[in-house]
Structure formats: structure tokens, C-alpha cells
Write a protein that holds these residues in place. Structure first.
Motif, mmCIF file in Angstrom:
data_model
loop_
_atom_site.group_PDB
_atom_site.id
_atom_site.type_symbol
_atom_site.label_atom_id
_atom_site.label_comp_id
_atom_site.label_asym_id
_atom_site.label_seq_id
_atom_site.Cartn_x
_atom_site.Cartn_y
_atom_site.Cartn_z
ATOM 1 N N ALA A 1 0.838 -1.206 0.000
ATOM 2 C CA ALA A 1 0.000 0.000 0.000
ATOM 3 C C ALA A 1 0.871 1.253 0.000
ATOM 4 O O ALA A 1 0.578 2.225 -0.705
ATOM 5 C CB ALA A 1 -0.946 -0.003 1.194
ATOM 6 N N GLU A 2 1.939 1.243 0.793
ATOM 7 C CA GLU A 2 2.845 2.390 0.823
ATOM 8 C C GLU A 2 3.546 2.561 -0.523
ATOM 9 O O GLU A 2 3.767 3.682 -0.980
ATOM 10 C CB GLU A 2 3.887 2.227 1.931
ATOM 11 N N LEU A 3 3.904 1.456 -1.133
ATOM 12 C CA LEU A 3 4.551 1.534 -2.445
ATOM 13 C C LEU A 3 3.608 2.163 -3.472
ATOM 14 O O LEU A 3 4.015 3.007 -4.263
ATOM 15 C CB LEU A 3 4.983 0.142 -2.917
ATOM 16 N N LEU A 4 2.352 1.745 -3.443
ATOM 17 C CA LEU A 4 1.376 2.310 -4.381
ATOM 18 C C LEU A 4 1.169 3.789 -4.139
ATOM 19 O O LEU A 4 1.017 4.567 -5.073
ATOM 20 C CB LEU A 4 0.049 1.556 -4.289
ATOM 21 N N GLU A 5 1.168 4.198 -2.877
ATOM 22 C CA GLU A 5 1.023 5.625 -2.554
ATOM 23 C C GLU A 5 2.182 6.438 -3.093
ATOM 24 O O GLU A 5 2.025 7.589 -3.480
ATOM 25 C CB GLU A 5 0.926 5.828 -1.036
ATOM 26 N N SER A 6 3.367 5.831 -3.095
ATOM 27 C CA SER A 6 4.557 6.562 -3.525
ATOM 28 C C SER A 6 4.654 6.714 -5.047
ATOM 29 O O SER A 6 5.416 7.531 -5.530
ATOM 30 C CB SER A 6 5.816 5.876 -2.997
ATOM 31 N N GLY B 1 4.204 8.120 -8.419
ATOM 32 C CA GLY B 1 3.837 9.451 -8.855
ATOM 33 C C GLY B 1 4.344 10.551 -7.954
ATOM 34 O O GLY B 1 4.197 11.724 -8.270
ATOM 35 N N GLN B 2 4.938 10.196 -6.814
ATOM 36 C CA GLN B 2 5.520 11.204 -5.926
ATOM 37 C C GLN B 2 6.822 11.698 -6.545
ATOM 38 O O GLN B 2 7.618 10.895 -7.012
ATOM 39 C CB GLN B 2 5.827 10.603 -4.552
ATOM 40 N N PRO B 3 7.065 13.000 -6.535
ATOM 41 C CA PRO B 3 8.355 13.510 -7.027
ATOM 42 C C PRO B 3 9.496 12.953 -6.190
ATOM 43 O O PRO B 3 9.321 12.649 -5.015
ATOM 44 C CB PRO B 3 8.247 15.027 -6.833
ATOM 45 N N LYS B 4 10.669 12.792 -6.823
ATOM 46 C CA LYS B 4 11.839 12.279 -6.115
ATOM 47 C C LYS B 4 12.133 13.170 -4.903
ATOM 48 O O LYS B 4 12.032 14.366 -4.966
ATOM 49 C CB LYS B 4 13.053 12.250 -7.026
ATOM 50 N N GLY B 5 12.479 12.506 -3.826
ATOM 51 C CA GLY B 5 12.804 13.238 -2.612
ATOM 52 C C GLY B 5 11.600 13.438 -1.709
ATOM 53 O O GLY B 5 11.743 13.627 -0.528
ATOM 54 N N ASP B 6 10.391 13.438 -2.281
ATOM 55 C CA ASP B 6 9.190 13.580 -1.475
ATOM 56 C C ASP B 6 8.823 12.217 -0.915
ATOM 57 O O ASP B 6 8.934 11.196 -1.569
ATOM 58 C CB ASP B 6 8.005 14.086 -2.309
ATOM 59 N N THR B 7 8.366 12.189 0.296
ATOM 60 C CA THR B 7 7.897 10.962 0.888
ATOM 61 C C THR B 7 6.435 11.107 1.196
ATOM 62 O O THR B 7 5.969 12.170 1.601
ATOM 63 C CB THR B 7 8.675 10.632 2.180
ATOM 64 N N PRO B 8 5.674 10.030 0.983
ATOM 65 C CA PRO B 8 4.253 10.115 1.306
ATOM 66 C C PRO B 8 4.062 10.328 2.797
ATOM 67 O O PRO B 8 4.817 9.826 3.610
ATOM 68 C CB PRO B 8 3.683 8.771 0.863
ATOM 69 N N SER B 9 3.026 11.083 3.169
ATOM 70 C CA SER B 9 2.778 11.344 4.586
ATOM 71 C C SER B 9 1.708 10.443 5.138
ATOM 72 O O SER B 9 1.001 9.819 4.515
ATOM 73 C CB SER B 9 2.400 12.790 4.808
#
Length: 125
Positions: free
Chosen positions: A110-115, A117-125
């Protein structure tokens, strides 16, 4: 256009794969002419026989068609055919290894799927 040749794989196979990547990416569209064997041979400093062999593989798989006196053209439906083949290859060859690695590392899918499309360096919250 530049290719880094791998000494472990025949050059005609690498050239075929390069042409396949161009078709998949849309850089060479269906119905569009491929560069001539002579042009490709000169551009990549290859023997024309090597280029012809790569192009012949594309013809044999139906991705490219020869038009007498006009050259070689990307066949209609080539993109769709390649996409289906690459998806099947991914699901049978690459995906099982990825799933195994995910489990090995104890990652949460689930965390992988959330990540995604996230820009590099950004981490999902």
C-alpha cells in the motif's frame, strides 16, 4: 541517436530491441518509414548485413512491413502488439522477481502504491 552496445548480446538483437523501444515510445509511429539500412549502418557504424538482419527480425514478427521499392514501414497495430507482448513479459518474468524482493524487504505494498507518482525526494505522509 546513440546506443551503448553490450558485448554479451549480438548487435543485431540489440538493434532490433532499440527499434522496438522506438516503436513502443511512439518515436517511430505506425505507418512511418524506418531509416534505410544504409543510413542506420552509417549512423551506428555497423555492417549493413547486421542492420538487415535486425530489420528482418522485425519483419518476421509482423512489426515492420517491406514495401517493394519504397522501404520498410512500421506495420499498423505494431504498437498494440508490442505493448501486449511487453505487458505479458513483465507479468511473467519481471513482476514475480519484484514481488519476491518486496516481500524480502518487508515493504508494504500500500505504501509503495502511494509513492507512485511522488516527485523524487518527497515521501508520502
Amino acid at each position: 541517436m546513440h546506443i551503448s552496445w553490450n558485448d554479451n548480446i549480438p548487435i543485431y538483437i540489440q538493434l532490433r530491441d532499440h527499434m522496438i523501444a522506438l516503436i513502443l515510445s511512439g518515436a517511430v509511429a505506425e505507418g512511418e518509414a524506418l531509416p534505410s539500412v544504409r543510413t542506420v549502418a552509417a549512423d551506428f557504424r555497423l555492417n549493413p548485413i547486421t542492420v538487415s538482419k535486425a530489420f528482418q527480425l522485425l519483419v518476421e514478427t509482423g512489426l515492420v512491413e517491406k514495401r517493394r521499392g519504397r522501404g520498410m514501414f512500421v506495420a499498423e497495430g505494431a504498437h498494440r502488439q508490442l505493448l501486449a507482448a511487453e505487458r505479458a513479459k513483465f507479468l511473467t518474468e519481471e513482476w514475480p522477481a519484484i514481488v519476491s524482493r518486496i516481500r524480502q524487504l518487508g515493504l508494504d505494498p500500500a505504501e509503495l502504491l502511494e509513492s507512485v507518482g511522488q516527485p523524487k525526494g518527497d515521501t508520502p505522509s
